[in-house]
Design a protein around this motif. Structure first.
Motif, PDB file in Angstrom:
ATOM      1  N   HIS A 266      37.032  48.202  35.179  1.00  0.00           N
ATOM      2  CA  HIS A 266      35.397  48.459  36.049  1.00  0.00           C
ATOM      3  C   HIS A 266      34.636  47.333  35.411  1.00  0.00           C
ATOM      4  N   CYS A 267      33.337  47.248  36.353  1.00  0.00           N
ATOM      5  CA  CYS A 267      32.479  46.441  35.975  1.00  0.00           C
ATOM      6  C   CYS A 267      30.977  46.618  36.223  1.00  0.00           C
ATOM      7  N   TRP A 268      30.056  47.013  35.465  1.00  0.00           N
ATOM      8  CA  TRP A 268      28.827  47.394  35.827  1.00  0.00           C
ATOM      9  C   TRP A 268      28.091  46.003  36.510  1.00  0.00           C
ATOM     10  N   LYS A 269      28.482  45.066  36.171  1.00  0.00           N
ATOM     11  CA  LYS A 269      27.867  43.697  36.664  1.00  0.00           C
ATOM     12  C   LYS A 269      28.082  43.866  38.331  1.00  0.00           C
ATOM     13  N   MET A 270      29.186  44.085  38.752  1.00  0.00           N
ATOM     14  CA  MET A 270      29.569  44.386  40.336  1.00  0.00           C
ATOM     15  C   MET A 270      28.750  45.453  40.954  1.00  0.00           C
ATOM     16  N   TRP A 271      27.960  46.223  40.326  1.00  0.00           N
ATOM     17  CA  TRP A 271      27.286  47.273  40.759  1.00  0.00           C
ATOM     18  C   TRP A 271      25.618  46.773  40.833  1.00  0.00           C
ATOM     19  N   PRO A 284      29.771  36.485  42.538  1.00  0.00           N
ATOM     20  CA  PRO A 284      29.648  37.938  41.749  1.00  0.00           C
ATOM     21  C   PRO A 284      29.082  37.994  40.368  1.00  0.00           C
ATOM     22  N   CYS A 285      29.347  36.884  39.625  1.00  0.00           N
ATOM     23  CA  CYS A 285      28.553  37.156  38.431  1.00  0.00           C
ATOM     24  C   CYS A 285      28.516  35.526  37.840  1.00  0.00           C
ATOM     25  N   CYS A 286      28.203  35.578  36.493  1.00  0.00           N
ATOM     26  CA  CYS A 286      27.859  34.374  35.934  1.00  0.00           C
ATOM     27  C   CYS A 286      29.123  33.693  35.528  1.00  0.00           C
ATOM     28  N   PHE A 287      30.029  34.267  35.496  1.00  0.00           N
ATOM     29  CA  PHE A 287      31.469  33.874  35.077  1.00  0.00           C
ATOM     30  C   PHE A 287      32.023  33.021  36.149  1.00  0.00           C
ATOM     31  N   ASP A 288      31.561  33.028  37.329  1.00  0.00           N
ATOM     32  CA  ASP A 288      32.095  32.311  38.552  1.00  0.00           C
ATOM     33  C   ASP A 288      31.199  30.817  38.725  1.00  0.00           C
ATOM     34  N   ASN A 314      35.504  44.450  48.851  1.00  0.00           N
ATOM     35  CA  ASN A 314      36.876  43.999  48.482  1.00  0.00           C
ATOM     36  C   ASN A 314      37.257  43.476  47.141  1.00  0.00           C
ATOM     37  N   PHE A 315      35.954  42.670  46.723  1.00  0.00           N
ATOM     38  CA  PHE A 315      36.007  42.171  45.311  1.00  0.00           C
ATOM     39  C   PHE A 315      35.889  43.299  44.301  1.00  0.00           C
ATOM     40  N   ARG A 316      34.831  44.347  44.663  1.00  0.00           N
ATOM     41  CA  ARG A 316      34.638  45.164  43.752  1.00  0.00           C
ATOM     42  C   ARG A 316      35.823  46.289  43.488  1.00  0.00           C
ATOM     43  N   ALA A 318      38.852  45.120  43.879  1.00  0.00           N
ATOM     44  CA  ALA A 318      39.842  44.166  43.240  1.00  0.00           C
ATOM     45  C   ALA A 318      39.827  44.473  41.655  1.00  0.00           C
ATOM     46  N   VAL A 319      38.402  44.143  41.118  1.00  0.00           N
ATOM     47  CA  VAL A 319      38.025  44.414  39.813  1.00  0.00           C
ATOM     48  C   VAL A 319      38.525  45.872  39.504  1.00  0.00           C
ATOM     49  N   MET A 320      38.394  46.716  40.302  1.00  0.00           N
ATOM     50  CA  MET A 320      38.627  48.229  39.654  1.00  0.00           C
ATOM     51  C   MET A 320      40.044  48.178  39.725  1.00  0.00           C
ATOM     52  N   GLY A 322      42.447  45.746  39.032  1.00  0.00           N
ATOM     53  CA  GLY A 322      43.211  44.836  37.924  1.00  0.00           C
ATOM     54  C   GLY A 322      42.202  43.871  37.495  1.00  0.00           C
ATOM     55  N   ARG A 323      41.452  43.905  36.642  1.00  0.00           N
ATOM     56  CA  ARG A 323      40.628  42.663  36.382  1.00  0.00           C
ATOM     57  C   ARG A 323      41.523  41.642  35.739  1.00  0.00           C
ATOM     58  N   SER A 324      42.818  41.745  35.328  1.00  0.00           N
ATOM     59  CA  SER A 324      43.555  40.799  34.793  1.00  0.00           C
ATOM     60  C   SER A 324      44.270  39.980  35.613  1.00  0.00           C
ATOM     61  N   GLU A 327      41.216  35.575  37.953  1.00  0.00           N
ATOM     62  CA  GLU A 327      41.057  34.518  36.790  1.00  0.00           C
ATOM     63  C   GLU A 327      39.758  34.358  36.295  1.00  0.00           C
ATOM     64  N   ILE A 328      38.580  34.531  36.605  1.00  0.00           N
ATOM     65  CA  ILE A 328      37.308  34.428  36.000  1.00  0.00           C
ATOM     66  C   ILE A 328      37.150  35.829  35.136  1.00  0.00           C
ATOM     67  N   CYS A 329      37.809  36.808  35.662  1.00  0.00           N
ATOM     68  CA  CYS A 329      37.547  38.044  34.924  1.00  0.00           C
ATOM     69  C   CYS A 329      38.639  38.049  33.564  1.00  0.00           C
ATOM     70  N   LYS A 330      39.457  37.167  33.537  1.00  0.00           N
ATOM     71  CA  LYS A 330      40.405  37.048  32.266  1.00  0.00           C
ATOM     72  C   LYS A 330      39.631  36.865  31.083  1.00  0.00           C
ATOM     73  N   ASN A 331      38.733  35.948  31.103  1.00  0.00           N
ATOM     74  CA  ASN A 331      37.822  35.223  30.060  1.00  0.00           C
ATOM     75  C   ASN A 331      36.315  35.747  30.076  1.00  0.00           C
ATOM     76  N   CYS A 332      36.480  36.962  30.533  1.00  0.00           N
ATOM     77  CA  CYS A 332      35.064  37.604  30.615  1.00  0.00           C
ATOM     78  C   CYS A 332      34.973  38.754  29.497  1.00  0.00           C
ATOM     79  N   THR A 333      33.968  38.594  28.801  1.00  0.00           N
ATOM     80  CA  THR A 333      33.865  39.420  27.427  1.00  0.00           C
ATOM     81  C   THR A 333      32.500  40.312  27.410  1.00  0.00           C
ATOM     82  N   GLU A 334      32.395  40.915  28.846  1.00  0.00           N
ATOM     83  CA  GLU A 334      31.205  41.815  28.849  1.00  0.00           C
ATOM     84  C   GLU A 334      31.458  42.850  27.571  1.00  0.00           C
ATOM     85  N   GLY A 335      30.279  42.926  26.918  1.00  0.00           N
ATOM     86  CA  GLY A 335      30.044  44.015  25.883  1.00  0.00           C
ATOM     87  C   GLY A 335      30.841  43.310  24.787  1.00  0.00           C
TER      88      GLY A 335
HETATM   89  S1  SF4 Z   1      34.250  38.173  35.306  1.00  0.00           S
HETATM   90 FE1  SF4 Z   1      33.480  39.977  34.308  1.00  0.00          FE
HETATM   91  S2  SF4 Z   1      31.455  40.202  34.942  1.00  0.00           S
HETATM   92 FE2  SF4 Z   1      32.361  38.985  36.338  1.00  0.00          FE
HETATM   93  S3  SF4 Z   1      33.385  40.341  37.939  1.00  0.00           S
HETATM   94 FE3  SF4 Z   1      34.916  39.880  36.320  1.00  0.00          FE
HETATM   95  S4  SF4 Z   1      34.799  41.515  35.174  1.00  0.00           S
HETATM   96 FE4  SF4 Z   1      32.954  41.522  36.276  1.00  0.00          FE
END
Ligand code: SF4
Length: 340
Positions: A266-271, A284-288, A314-316, A318-320, A322-324, A327-335
């Motif tokens: 899940h990802c609060w940023k997507m909301w 979607p977020c600053c990791f992209d 659809n992107f939201r 997809a994150v819900m 399987g974030r893994s 690609e951008i979500c793999k190196n995301c360290t929210e929290g």
């Molecule tokens: S990279 Fe992180 S912040 Fe961006 S969509 Fe993926 S999980 Fe959310």
């Protein structure tokens, strides 16, 4: 501490019943989506990052602007595109970060941009390497009504500073900081709330206490210690600090490195937030950083249309799912950010 309280109060004072109502809708739809597993979204983003420019004067090693490695074009945010988007979102937007990639002060109309949002009572922030905070721009910055100014200072000696901020001059950063403090006093302004951001990497981790003292000595309101994102972390990196609490990565028994976060789906940023590049692409977020996942273009559609589009939904989803797998979500360290 007093600075943080006054910054918090300033943020709260700027909010309106409509913005709070929108926020309530966004928060409840986020929790509902976690319960029912569906990417339903109510309301508009509470927070937005808008990129004034991708250009930068420095060449930091883990930054695509610095490395000139973007596949997307470099340019300056057109004022009409900026104003049109702010006009659309001003009723609901709580926090505007005028920064994504690049050095915002390279945009010739930067203080004007801030003033436009300030006049609409939107809390504004930016992040800078502070090389352009001349006496004149420091005065214009304070006059623009900017609420928060984050200054990157990643070393307390020139040698350490430029080992990460390649091409940068520590003396310029200190001079820019003094100029802002001077104009805040002169114009009797409590804003911008001034933050020193210290990106903790191996070459500077021994200077953490020194940067805290330096901030105090200069009269900076707050110091934040930030962990660094490393692109190729699996084989380790000379930038990963020894002090584990300042690292986003940990070493596995087999010698490889992995991201510390638990990669929950899940990802609060997507909301609650969104990012817009200088040419109006919504990502979607600053990791992209290179705009790999474009949700739409503000040159063609309104923000609301893009935010509620099938592509975003659809992107939201997809994150819900399987974030893994993204690609951008793999190196995301929210929290796992560390603030000092
Ligand atoms: S990279 Fe992180 S912040 Fe961006 S969509 Fe993926 S999980 Fe959310």
């Amino acid at each position: 501490m007093a600075g943080r309280v006054s910054d918090g109060l300033n943020f709260l004072r700027k909010q309106s019943p409509r913005r709070l109502w929108n926020a309530a809708g966004v928060v409840s739809s986020y929790y509902l989506s976690r319960l029912n597993g569906k990417p339903g979204q109510s309301g508009l983003p509470l927070s937005l990052s808008f990129e004034p420019t991708t250009s930068c004067n420095l060449r930091c090693p883990e930054c695509p602007s610095g490395l000139r490695s973007f596949t997307r074009p470099t340019g300056m945010l057109p004022m009409d595109l900026y104003k049109k988007t702010i006009d659309e979102l001003q009723g609901t937007l709580m926090y505007l970060l005028l920064y994504f990639q690049g050095e915002p002060y390279l945009h010739p109309n930067f203080p004007e941009m801030v003033a436009y949002a300030s006049e609409r009572n939107i809390y504004t922030a930016t992040s800078t390497n502070a090389h352009f905070l001349s006496n004149d721009l420091a005065r214009k910055t304070v006059e623009s009504g900017l609420d928060r100014l984050i200054i990157s200072i990643d070393g307390t000696t020139q040698e350490t500073y430029h080992s990460y901020r390649v091409g940068g001059k520590l003396e310029k950063v200190l001079e820019g900081t003094r100029n802002i403090i001077y104009w805040k006093k002169k114009l009797q302004s409590s804003t911008p709330h001034l933050i020193f951001q210290f990106l903790v990497v191996k070459p500077n981790e021994h200077q953490i206490e020194e940067v805290k003292s330096l901030a105090k000595e200069l009269g900076v309101d707050e110091i934040r210690l930030k962990t660094a994102q490393i692109y190729d972390y699996e084989g380790g990196s000379p930038l990963i600090p020894d002090q584990q609490k300042y690292s986003r990565y940990r070493r596995l028994p087999n010698g490889k490195w992995t991201v510390k976060n638990s990669m929950e789906n899940h990802c609060w940023k997507m909301w609650h937030s969104s990012v817009i590049t200088w040419d109006g692409r919504v990502v979607p977020c600053c990791f992209d950083k290179d705009a790999t996942h474009q949700m739409g273009s503000l040159q063609e559609k309104s923000f609301r249309e893009i935010w509620q589009s099938k592509t975003y939904t659809n992107f939201r989803a997809a994150v819900m799912k399987g974030r893994s797998t993204i690609e951008i979500c793999k190196n995301c360290t929210e929290g796992t950010k560390v603030w000092g």
